[in-house]
Scaffold this motif. Sequence first.
Motif, PDB file in Angstrom:
ATOM      1  N   ALA A   5       3.200   8.132 -27.743  1.00 19.34           N
ATOM      2  CA  ALA A   5       3.442   9.305 -26.912  1.00 19.34           C
ATOM      3  C   ALA A   5       4.847   9.231 -26.335  1.00 19.34           C
ATOM      4  N   SER A   6       5.477  10.380 -26.183  1.00 13.33           N
ATOM      5  CA  SER A   6       6.829  10.438 -25.641  1.00 13.33           C
ATOM      6  C   SER A   6       6.902   9.812 -24.254  1.00 13.33           C
ATOM      7  N   SER A   7       5.821   9.915 -23.489  1.00 18.35           N
ATOM      8  CA  SER A   7       5.796   9.364 -22.135  1.00 18.35           C
ATOM      9  C   SER A   7       5.494   7.868 -22.099  1.00 18.35           C
ATOM     10  N   ARG A   8       5.214   7.276 -23.255  1.00 17.03           N
ATOM     11  CA  ARG A   8       4.900   5.842 -23.322  1.00 17.03           C
ATOM     12  C   ARG A   8       5.699   5.150 -24.423  1.00 17.03           C
ATOM     13  N   PRO A   9       6.999   5.116 -24.289  1.00 17.74           N
ATOM     14  CA  PRO A   9       7.836   4.532 -25.346  1.00 17.74           C
ATOM     15  C   PRO A   9       7.640   3.029 -25.534  1.00 17.74           C
ATOM     16  N   GLU A  10       6.994   2.375 -24.573  1.00 15.20           N
ATOM     17  CA  GLU A  10       6.763   0.933 -24.688  1.00 15.20           C
ATOM     18  C   GLU A  10       5.611   0.592 -25.636  1.00 15.20           C
ATOM     19  N   THR A  11       4.799   1.573 -26.009  1.00 17.10           N
ATOM     20  CA  THR A  11       3.668   1.305 -26.899  1.00 17.10           C
ATOM     21  C   THR A  11       4.157   1.137 -28.333  1.00 17.10           C
ATOM     22  N   PRO A  12       3.387   0.411 -29.160  1.00 16.37           N
ATOM     23  CA  PRO A  12       3.816   0.209 -30.550  1.00 16.37           C
ATOM     24  C   PRO A  12       3.767   1.518 -31.343  1.00 16.37           C
ATOM     25  N   GLY A  13       4.730   1.694 -32.208  1.00 16.30           N
ATOM     26  CA  GLY A  13       4.782   2.894 -33.045  1.00 16.30           C
ATOM     27  C   GLY A  13       6.062   3.662 -32.818  1.00 16.30           C
ATOM     28  N   ILE A  33       1.108  13.221 -24.388  1.00 13.94           N
ATOM     29  CA  ILE A  33      -0.043  13.008 -23.512  1.00 13.94           C
ATOM     30  C   ILE A  33       0.192  13.826 -22.244  1.00 13.94           C
ATOM     31  N   ALA A  34      -0.826  14.469 -21.749  1.00 17.32           N
ATOM     32  CA  ALA A  34      -0.714  15.311 -20.554  1.00 17.32           C
ATOM     33  C   ALA A  34      -0.582  14.430 -19.306  1.00 17.32           C
ATOM     34  N   VAL A  86      -5.248  12.181 -37.495  1.00 15.82           N
ATOM     35  CA  VAL A  86      -6.411  11.327 -37.771  1.00 15.82           C
ATOM     36  C   VAL A  86      -7.149  11.030 -36.477  1.00 15.82           C
ATOM     37  N   GLY A  87      -6.423  10.702 -35.405  1.00 15.06           N
ATOM     38  CA  GLY A  87      -7.082  10.427 -34.135  1.00 15.06           C
ATOM     39  C   GLY A  87      -6.111  10.030 -33.050  1.00 15.06           C
ATOM     40  N   PHE A  88      -6.612  10.059 -31.811  1.00 16.73           N
ATOM     41  CA  PHE A  88      -5.891   9.544 -30.661  1.00 16.73           C
ATOM     42  C   PHE A  88      -6.486   8.174 -30.373  1.00 16.73           C
ATOM     43  N   ASN A  89      -5.644   7.165 -30.237  1.00 14.15           N
ATOM     44  CA  ASN A  89      -6.113   5.789 -30.230  1.00 14.15           C
ATOM     45  C   ASN A  89      -6.464   5.210 -28.862  1.00 14.15           C
ATOM     46  N   GLY A  90      -6.201   5.938 -27.781  1.00 14.69           N
ATOM     47  CA  GLY A  90      -6.559   5.450 -26.457  1.00 14.69           C
ATOM     48  C   GLY A  90      -5.567   4.460 -25.868  1.00 14.69           C
ATOM     49  N   ASP A  91      -4.534   4.104 -26.635  1.00 16.62           N
ATOM     50  CA  ASP A  91      -3.523   3.162 -26.139  1.00 16.62           C
ATOM     51  C   ASP A  91      -2.157   3.831 -26.013  1.00 16.62           C
ATOM     52  N   GLY A  92      -2.153   5.161 -25.986  1.00 12.94           N
ATOM     53  CA  GLY A  92      -0.894   5.893 -25.909  1.00 12.94           C
ATOM     54  C   GLY A  92      -0.290   6.193 -27.264  1.00 12.94           C
ATOM     55  N   THR A  93      -1.084   6.039 -28.313  1.00 11.23           N
ATOM     56  CA  THR A  93      -0.617   6.357 -29.663  1.00 11.23           C
ATOM     57  C   THR A  93      -1.598   7.301 -30.347  1.00 11.23           C
ATOM     58  N   ALA A  94      -1.082   7.967 -31.368  1.00  7.74           N
ATOM     59  CA  ALA A  94      -1.909   8.826 -32.225  1.00  7.74           C
ATOM     60  C   ALA A  94      -1.695   8.370 -33.666  1.00  7.74           C
ATOM     61  N   SER A  95      -2.710   8.522 -34.484  1.00 12.24           N
ATOM     62  CA  SER A  95      -2.607   8.224 -35.910  1.00 12.24           C
ATOM     63  C   SER A  95      -2.544   9.542 -36.662  1.00 12.24           C
ATOM     64  N   VAL A  96      -1.544   9.661 -37.542  1.00 10.94           N
ATOM     65  CA  VAL A  96      -1.386  10.868 -38.338  1.00 10.94           C
ATOM     66  C   VAL A  96      -1.176  10.477 -39.796  1.00 10.94           C
ATOM     67  N   PHE A  97      -1.638  11.350 -40.684  1.00 10.21           N
ATOM     68  CA  PHE A  97      -1.407  11.196 -42.115  1.00 10.21           C
ATOM     69  C   PHE A  97      -0.354  12.212 -42.494  1.00 10.21           C
ATOM     70  N   LEU A  98       0.680  11.779 -43.202  1.00  6.58           N
ATOM     71  CA  LEU A  98       1.782  12.654 -43.614  1.00  6.58           C
ATOM     72  C   LEU A  98       2.054  12.423 -45.083  1.00  6.58           C
ATOM     73  N   SER A  99       2.102  13.505 -45.850  1.00  4.87           N
ATOM     74  CA  SER A  99       2.508  13.380 -47.256  1.00  4.87           C
ATOM     75  C   SER A  99       3.257  14.636 -47.663  1.00  4.87           C
ATOM     76  N   TYR A 100       4.067  14.491 -48.707  1.00  5.66           N
ATOM     77  CA  TYR A 100       4.810  15.628 -49.252  1.00  5.66           C
ATOM     78  C   TYR A 100       5.233  15.308 -50.651  1.00  5.66           C
TER      79      TYR A 100
END
Length: 100
Positions: A5-13, A33-34, A86-100
């Motif tokens: 999340a933009s508000s949690r830059p310390e989280t992995p990802g 994150i709100a 894919v989901g919100f992980n509860g640790d300040g991250t989200a999982s997304v699938f991206l393809s092109y």
Amino acid sequence: YRISASSRPETPGALALQTILANGDYYTVEYRIAEGWDAGFPRSAVFVHRFVRASNISEAQQSSNGDVDMQPGDVFYDGVVYIQVVGFNGDGTASVFLSY
């Protein structure tokens, strides 16, 4: 991909994803994150923006259900780029699938 999340830059990802199209336009994918700076959002969500190089304009993209604030299970597809929350992980991250 796992994006922080933009508000949690310390989280992995990564703080955002970017994919560049053949014409030079590009998409960014962000998780908000709100809370903090983003407290004005009604809910936490993934946002996809298209930056149009010719006009220098950013356009929020709608998911397949018409929302711009994508939730788990929502999909954006423009015929080339496919993005699924894919989901919100509860640790300040989200999982997304991206393809092109």
